[in-house]
Scaffold this active site. Structure first.
Site, PDB file in Angstrom:
ATOM      1  N   LYS A 226      -6.143  40.265  -3.252  1.00  0.00           N
ATOM      2  CA  LYS A 226      -6.546  40.025  -4.648  1.00  0.00           C
ATOM      3  C   LYS A 226      -5.663  40.824  -5.605  1.00  0.00           C
ATOM      4  CE  LYS A 226     -11.267  38.831  -3.347  1.00  0.00           C
ATOM      5  NZ  LYS A 226     -12.667  39.251  -3.146  1.00  0.00           N
TER       6      LYS A 226
ATOM      7  N   ASP B 207     -16.857  37.187 -10.560  1.00  0.00           N
ATOM      8  CA  ASP B 207     -17.376  36.604  -9.317  1.00  0.00           C
ATOM      9  C   ASP B 207     -18.468  35.565  -9.599  1.00  0.00           C
ATOM     10  OD1 ASP B 207     -16.262  37.500  -6.881  1.00  0.00           O
ATOM     11  OD2 ASP B 207     -17.180  39.471  -7.118  1.00  0.00           O
TER      12      ASP B 207
ATOM     13  N   GLN C   3     -16.446  44.351  -4.291  1.00  0.00           N
ATOM     14  CA  GLN C   3     -16.357  43.629  -3.016  1.00  0.00           C
ATOM     15  C   GLN C   3     -17.651  43.807  -2.219  1.00  0.00           C
ATOM     16  OE1 GLN C   3     -13.738  41.684  -2.300  1.00  0.00           O
ATOM     17  NE2 GLN C   3     -14.328  41.110  -0.246  1.00  0.00           N
TER      18      GLN C   3
END
Ligand code: GUN
Length: 312
Positions: A53, A120, A97
């Site tokens: 990422k 997200d 994460q």
């Protein structure tokens, strides 16, 4: 022979759009989009994802701020970091994460992220917006799945779509997106009885169960569109590890189109994270009244799945 849905090519096309949008923001004197990535602990898979990422941000000109913290980091310390990132004008997207270590209340952490920076799409506000079709930030993997479907299908109205898996991150949001497109959606899961009989009725199958080779050729009707979200690492007879999906790819000749693993959904997830970050940065730089259309949206017109960029 089924058509191969090339996630790498589509991700490259989306990345080019994202890079152009970043350059345009710079030309307009707007801040460079910034993404903060928070990782607790040293889970090897999470480390790989986070590294990818961060590298992807660099490719399109997004600034990245990496926060690698020990697994023993307290919940309070994590909440303090999130509050700092929420207030930081250089940070437009925040990604924490998951999975988080067991002593952390994941729901509380994800709920602490400013919904405007929740790239997200995991915050309850964004989940609610998705469920009610009122904009917001769409989770990356589901967004990527819809873009892949859009490369091989037009109007989804009345199509039978079967989603295998009901996770909050993948299965449920994909079901919402398919419903929004007027498909008839069946969400199935580990307790679903006679799954093959259900998938055999499907025009679209999205497999997100994390079960290697679950979907067999006999489960699929001729011409169906198959999107494989599963990624499992298995050791082959030669002792080598390889990535496999939820779909028995070699048995899909009679399908209409199929996304491979690797090279299907995976690249799209990161490309969608980058585009979500730019979208968040643009909205933060130039907030629009709720429900309004923006001219900005036109720039995304030739990206498949563009309707999903509806601004909040
Ligand atoms: N872990 C696995 N996939 C994801 C993702 O898309 N976002 C976050 N935050 N964590 C993940």
């Amino acid at each position: 022979m089924a058509q191969l849905i090339d996630g790498r090519a589509l991700a490259r096309a989306l990345d080019a759009k994202t890079a152009a949008a970043v350059a345009e923001m710079a030309a307009a004197g707007l801040p460079r989009p910034g993404l903060a990535v928070v990782l607790l602990g040293d889970d090897p898979a999470s480390q790989i994802y986070v590294r990818r990422k961060i590298a992807a941000c660099r490719e399109v000109g997004i600034r990245s701020f990496e926060h690698r913290l020990p697994a023993a980091t307290t919940q309070d310390a994590l909440l303090t970091l999130i509050a700092r990132l929420n207030a930081d004008p250089e940070v437009h997207g925040i990604l924490c994460q998951v999975p988080l270590p067991p002593h952390i209340d994941q729901r509380m952490i994800l709920g602490a992220i400013d919904p405007a920076k929740d790239v997200d799409g995991f915050h309850p506000v964004n989940v609610g917006r998705l469920s009610t079709g009122t904009g917001g930030i769409v989770p990356c993997t589901p967004l990527g799945v819809m873009m892949l479907i859009d490369t091989v299908a037009g109007d989804l109205t009345g199509m039978n779509a079967v989603v295998i898996g009901k996770s909050n991150i993948v299965g449920k949001p994909i079901a919402m997106l398919l419903l929004e497109r007027e498909a008839t959606v069946t969400v199935t899961h580990i307790h679903t009885a006679n799954l093959p009989a259900i998938t055999r009725e499907a025009d679209i199958i999205v497999a997100a169960a994390g079960a290697p080779d679950l979907v067999r050729g006999s489960w699929v009707k001729p011409g169906a569109i198959i999107i494989d979200v599963g990624i499992s690492r298995i050791r082959g007879e030669d002792g080598r590890e390889r990535l496999v999906g939820d779909v028995a790819f070699a048995e899909m000749d009679h399908a209409g189109a199929v996304s491979p693993v690797p090279g299907g959904v995976g690249p799209m997830t990161i490309a969608c994270l980058l585009s979500n970050t730019v979208k968040a940065a643009r909205i933060i730089a130039d907030p629009q009244p709720a429900g309004s259309d923006t001219e900005d949206e036109d720039e995304w017109q030739d990206v498949p799945g563009r309707s999903l960029f509806a601004d909040s």
